[in-house]
Design a protein around this motif. Structure first.
Motif, PDB file in Angstrom:
ATOM      1  N   LEU A 128      10.927 111.882  57.566  1.00  0.00           N
ATOM      2  CA  LEU A 128      11.570 113.114  57.111  1.00  0.00           C
ATOM      3  C   LEU A 128      10.579 114.274  57.123  1.00  0.00           C
ATOM      4  O   LEU A 128      10.891 115.384  57.549  1.00  0.00           O
ATOM      5  CB  LEU A 128      12.140 112.913  55.708  1.00  0.00           C
ATOM      6  CG  LEU A 128      13.443 112.092  55.653  1.00  0.00           C
ATOM      7  CD1 LEU A 128      13.690 111.546  54.255  1.00  0.00           C
ATOM      8  CD2 LEU A 128      14.624 112.947  56.104  1.00  0.00           C
ATOM      9  N   ARG A 129       9.391 113.991  56.659  1.00  0.00           N
ATOM     10  CA  ARG A 129       8.403 115.071  56.622  1.00  0.00           C
ATOM     11  C   ARG A 129       7.999 115.507  58.026  1.00  0.00           C
ATOM     12  O   ARG A 129       7.754 116.694  58.286  1.00  0.00           O
ATOM     13  CB  ARG A 129       7.174 114.609  55.842  1.00  0.00           C
ATOM     14  CG  ARG A 129       7.481 114.498  54.347  1.00  0.00           C
ATOM     15  CD  ARG A 129       6.316 114.927  53.490  1.00  0.00           C
ATOM     16  NE  ARG A 129       5.459 113.828  53.159  1.00  0.00           N
ATOM     17  CZ  ARG A 129       5.051 113.551  51.911  1.00  0.00           C
ATOM     18  NH1 ARG A 129       5.464 114.291  50.900  1.00  0.00           N
ATOM     19  NH2 ARG A 129       4.245 112.560  51.685  1.00  0.00           N
ATOM     20  N   ALA A 130       7.922 114.539  58.929  1.00  0.00           N
ATOM     21  CA  ALA A 130       7.547 114.870  60.302  1.00  0.00           C
ATOM     22  C   ALA A 130       8.578 115.811  60.903  1.00  0.00           C
ATOM     23  O   ALA A 130       8.235 116.788  61.577  1.00  0.00           O
ATOM     24  CB  ALA A 130       7.442 113.595  61.131  1.00  0.00           C
ATOM     25  N   PHE A 131       9.834 115.517  60.627  1.00  0.00           N
ATOM     26  CA  PHE A 131      10.905 116.365  61.165  1.00  0.00           C
ATOM     27  C   PHE A 131      10.850 117.758  60.542  1.00  0.00           C
ATOM     28  O   PHE A 131      10.984 118.768  61.237  1.00  0.00           O
ATOM     29  CB  PHE A 131      12.267 115.712  60.922  1.00  0.00           C
ATOM     30  CG  PHE A 131      13.404 116.471  61.540  1.00  0.00           C
ATOM     31  CD1 PHE A 131      13.415 116.749  62.895  1.00  0.00           C
ATOM     32  CD2 PHE A 131      14.451 116.926  60.755  1.00  0.00           C
ATOM     33  CE1 PHE A 131      14.464 117.462  63.470  1.00  0.00           C
ATOM     34  CE2 PHE A 131      15.498 117.645  61.326  1.00  0.00           C
ATOM     35  CZ  PHE A 131      15.499 117.910  62.686  1.00  0.00           C
ATOM     36  N   ARG A 132      10.635 117.792  59.237  1.00  0.00           N
ATOM     37  CA  ARG A 132      10.521 119.089  58.571  1.00  0.00           C
ATOM     38  C   ARG A 132       9.368 119.889  59.165  1.00  0.00           C
ATOM     39  O   ARG A 132       9.477 121.085  59.425  1.00  0.00           O
ATOM     40  CB  ARG A 132      10.300 118.895  57.070  1.00  0.00           C
ATOM     41  CG  ARG A 132      10.202 120.214  56.307  1.00  0.00           C
ATOM     42  CD  ARG A 132       9.334 120.108  55.066  1.00  0.00           C
ATOM     43  NE  ARG A 132       8.012 119.575  55.394  1.00  0.00           N
ATOM     44  CZ  ARG A 132       7.111 119.275  54.458  1.00  0.00           C
ATOM     45  NH1 ARG A 132       7.396 119.394  53.192  1.00  0.00           N
ATOM     46  NH2 ARG A 132       5.919 118.815  54.816  1.00  0.00           N
ATOM     47  N   ASN A 133       8.252 119.242  59.407  1.00  0.00           N
ATOM     48  CA  ASN A 133       7.092 119.923  59.981  1.00  0.00           C
ATOM     49  C   ASN A 133       7.405 120.454  61.376  1.00  0.00           C
ATOM     50  O   ASN A 133       6.960 121.530  61.751  1.00  0.00           O
ATOM     51  CB  ASN A 133       5.889 118.980  60.049  1.00  0.00           C
ATOM     52  CG  ASN A 133       5.309 118.707  58.662  1.00  0.00           C
ATOM     53  OD1 ASN A 133       5.631 119.419  57.717  1.00  0.00           O
ATOM     54  ND2 ASN A 133       4.492 117.684  58.555  1.00  0.00           N
TER      55      ASN A 133
END
Length: 458
Positions: free
Chosen positions: A50-55
């Motif tokens: 999820l964080r990778a996508f947000r980044n």
RNA sequence: GCGGAGGUAGCCAAGCCUGGUAUGGCGCAGGAUUGCUAAUCCUGUGGGUUCUCCCGCCGGGGUUCGAAUCCCCGCCUCCGCGCCA
């Protein structure tokens, strides 16, 4: 703390090792830790995705803003799944035009989904953090298998215990009668377990400290006089939590704890640091008073110097690289033996068995001195190789500055706890008239005197 | 106790005001080159990992699509003053 990589990669070996302690609750702890750790890693992956996508989106926004093309951006399957419940319209994001407002809306929707995943992971991480420190150290193969101190193995005995002498006095009686200690008034002033030392016994206490420090200095150990109060944080790194309840005195107003041994401030000294290889092994001789609330079984040694809430101790401590710790463990033991040989007090060395050893040590020798009046061997030193268990929690590493690092090993052993040494000396060296001969190695530190105390009436 | 300054990778610093994904030096490791351990150049340098990723700028919250950077709360250190063996 033990190495979590071992828990993951070699669970059978760890389980077999822990089983030797003969404590079912330890195996139960281990299984709980293993499950929680695996779950934490699984949940961590979901958070990472999820964080990778947000980044990715956060990086795309300024590009689109400045007129560049968005490029290929697809929602990872896991993210799409997480969004399905909270933002169903965005799960089909590809059908929306790739402008900044839609990118922002999508990124904003990822936030709550991430928070949910993080909460789940953090809950499990808290379990791991609670379980991990409670799993004891892995035991060395040379630790004898057994359930209680009855199974400890005598490694060797030095010296010849004297036969009982009918006229001999107990050390407390002798000290009080000779005006060398005042237990009664100390109990009234501070409580049982405290004492006033008087006259020659004060000098004997100091002489023992000097003797131990000189002895260790000559063998390359650096004397360290430590703080006797530690903050809670550092203290949690050096001991297990149960000690806070049972052993340690707390200064409530300042959230400070009186140290139970100089081992604790010494270990805490390099918390979070990298020790340069050129400084290792670091051999230290700690000097401090020690404070302990728990002083053993009721009715046992209630009066006298053997068990007290406060006593003085010279402690040996070593920081080293992993590959040298076992040789140094033997060195620490040899030092204590040398000290008691110098005092001419018989002793024996005991290899503490799997059921009797503490949580931190991978292997422990006890040195038990001969107490002539009691006609018994009793513990005067405890020699532990903690391997990386203590250092891992304290985040103390070894290596070249800027180079590769490993978790350091720590070892500790009593040199001389003066209280117990004084008991042994009073019992061993007393004469029929109530005076006490000064062991020859201590005489240089006692103004060359060879006797302490004064003759008593028969 | 009062006032001030700070906390960024092994170390030293920059970035902070003005938000856009950690910059430089030293040290260390590996490599290139030169008949040497000098000089020069290249690459790397914390934690995690299921490894085109995540985390990490004292800790914890908050604002934001995005925080070392802005806001709030804490912790710690240093300096000056006060007190003091």
């Amino acid at each position: 703390m033990i190495d979590l990589h071992l828990v993951r990669n070699e669970p059978e070996a760890v389980r077999a090792n822990l089983a030797r302690r003969k404590r079912p609750e330890v195996l139960e702890l281990f299984e709980q830790l293993r499950i929680a750790d695996a779950r934490q890693r699984q949940l961590g992956m979901e958070v990472d995705q999820l964080r990778a996508f947000r980044n990715t989106l956060a990086a795309a926004i300024p590009r689109v803003k400045s007129g560049q093309a968005l490029g290929e951006t697809t929602i990872p399957a896991g993210v799409r799944e997480a969004l399905r419940s909270t933002s169903p319209e965005l799960a089909a994001w590809e059908q929306l035009p790739p402008d900044v407002s839609h990118l922002k809306a999508l990124a904003a929707a990822v936030g709550p989904a991430t928070a949910t995943a993080e909460a789940a992971r953090d809950a499990v991480a808290a379990q791991v953090a609670a379980l991990h420190p409670r799993v004891p150290n892995l035991l060395d193969a040379s630790v004898p298998y057994g359930g209680s101190d009855a199974d400890n193995v005598v490694v060797r005995t030095w010296g010849t215990p004297d036969p009982p002498r009918a006229w001999a006095r107990g050390h407390a009686e002798l000290a009080e009668a000779g005006g060398l200690a005042d237990f009664e008034r100390a109990a009234r002033a501070s409580g049982a377990g405290f004492n006033y030392l008087l006259g020659d016994l004060v000098l004997l206490d100091l002489a023992l400290q000097r003797y131990a420090l000189e002895f260790l200095s000559s063998r390359g150990y650096t004397p360290v006089s430590t703080p006797m109060l530690l903050r809670r944080g550092p203290y949690e790194g050096v001991t297990d939590l149960s000690d806070f309840e049972t052993v340690m005195y707390r200064i409530a107003d300042d959230d400070l704890y009186l140290i139970a041994t100089s081992e604790h401030p010494i270990a805490a000294r390099f918390m979070g640091e990298i020790l340069d290889d050129s400084t290792l092994p670091m051999r230290l001789a700690g000097l401090s008073s020690c404070f302990r609330r728990e002083i053993g079984g009721h009715g046992v040694d209630q009066k006298g110097l053997f068990r007290m809430h406060q006593f003085n101790k010279v402690e040996q401590f070593i920081f080293c690289r992993p590959e040298e710790s076992w040789a140094l463990h033997e060195e620490l033991l040899a030092n204590t033996e040398g000290l008691y040989q110098g005092l001419q007090i018989p002793y024996r060395v005991v290899n503490v068995c799997t059921g009797d050893i503490g949580t931190v040590a991978a292997k422990k020798y006890d040195v038990e001195a001969w107490f002539a009046k009691q006609q018994a061997f009793r513990e005067v030193a405890s020699c532990s190789n903690c391997t990386d268990y203590q250092a891992r929690r304290l985040k103390i590493r070894a290596g070249k500055q800027g180079g590769s690092k490993v978790i350091a090993h720590t070892l500790n052993n009593t040199a001389i706890a003066t209280s117990r040494a004084m008991v042994a000396i009073l019992e061993q060296y007393q004469r029929q008239d109530g005076t006490v001969a000064v062991p020859s190695v201590l005489q240089p530190y006692m103004g060359s005197r060879s006797l302490l105390g004064a003759p008593l009436p028969p």
